[in-house]
Motif scaffolding. Structure first.
Motif, short mmCIF file in Angstrom:
data_model
loop_
_atom_site.label_atom_id
_atom_site.label_comp_id
_atom_site.label_asym_id
_atom_site.label_seq_id
_atom_site.Cartn_x
_atom_site.Cartn_y
_atom_site.Cartn_z
N HIS A 1 3.65 2.07 5.18
CA HIS A 1 3.19 0.76 5.63
C HIS A 1 4.39 -0.15 5.90
O HIS A 1 4.43 -0.89 6.88
N GLU B 1 6.17 1.02 9.00
CA GLU B 1 5.39 0.64 10.18
C GLU B 1 5.70 -0.82 10.58
O GLU B 1 5.80 -1.16 11.74
N LYS B 2 5.90 -1.66 9.58
CA LYS B 2 6.17 -3.08 9.86
C LYS B 2 7.60 -3.28 10.35
O LYS B 2 7.85 -4.15 11.19
N SER C 1 0.81 -1.22 0.00
CA SER C 1 0.00 0.00 0.00
C SER C 1 0.84 1.27 0.00
O SER C 1 0.52 2.22 -0.70
#
Ligand code: SF4
Ligand code: SF4
Length: 203
Positions: free
Chosen positions: A73, A76-77, A69
């Motif tokens: 994203h 964040e991971k 996306s």
């Protein structure tokens, strides 16, 4: 499912000869199913690269490498991706292409992408569709001769099959034999009477 296979490790190492601080992105869909990009393979790649003297700074396993996306994203991971100087993608060519759109550092793929296939009851099927852009698969009972006949015969069979096997590749079933059996099963042998025009590749 996109079918891909793992390059030899030595080849991957050669690709990465001028790279370090490597971040690995796997793929939890096709590549995971084929055991060439899921978590076990990513962890093994981390270990092998470290043993070969490379610094692997982290890894992430998005649901699908071809459907990420955003950069945020990925961060964040696993935010160590921000320090990566190269990205190693354990996925097919489309997954690697999408990753290349998202990151600003060089990307490399561990896999060779070979075809559009599928799997059923644990068995992997190669080259079920060639993505011709002009699908007429229903006229062949749902089995595609464009993709599965080595001579791409729309008006087959060629007459060379022996005991149901293809004369070009005797490891494979002749798809025209399978088409016949399939049409018989669904009471549509009448479709064999149809003469198929060449595909419209301008579509
Ligand atoms: S005709 Fe065959 S190659 Fe073309 S889109 Fe349909 S399944 Fe794929
Ligand atoms: S034996 Fe069947 S699958 Fe093989 S080339 Fe001939 S028609 Fe195609």
């Amino acid at each position: 499912m996109i079918i891909s296979s793992a390059k030899p490790f030595e080849e991957i190492l050669e690709l990465l000869r001028n790279e370090d601080d490597i971040f690995i992105i796997g793929c939890n869909v096709c590549a995971a199913k084929l055991h060439v990009g899921g978590e076990p393979e990513v962890l093994e790649m981390c270990e092998r690269l470290e043993n070969a003297g490379k610094n692997v700074i982290g890894w992430v396993l998005p649901t699908a490498a071809c459907s990420i996306s955003s950069w945020e994203h990925l961060v964040e991971k696993n935010e160590t991706i921000k320090d990566a100087r190269a990205i190693l993608v354990m996925a097919c060519g489309s997954g690697t292409s999408v990753v290349a759109k998202v990151v600003d550092v060089p990307v490399y793929s561990t896999n060779d992408t070979t075809s559009l296939g599928g799997s059923y009851k644990g068995e992997v099927y190669h080259q079920l569709c060639e993505m011709c852009g002009n699908c007429t698969i229903e006229e062949f009972g749902g089995l595609c001769p464009t993709a599965q006949c080595p001579k791409n015969l729309l008006n087959g069979p060629c007459g060379g099959s022996m005991n149901g096997k293809c004369e070009v590749d005797c490891e494979k079933d002749c798809v025209w034999e399978l088409i016949y059996e399939r049409l018989k099963k669904i009471n549509r042998l009448d479709l064999l009477e149809k003469v198929h025009e060449p595909k419209n590749h301008s579509k």
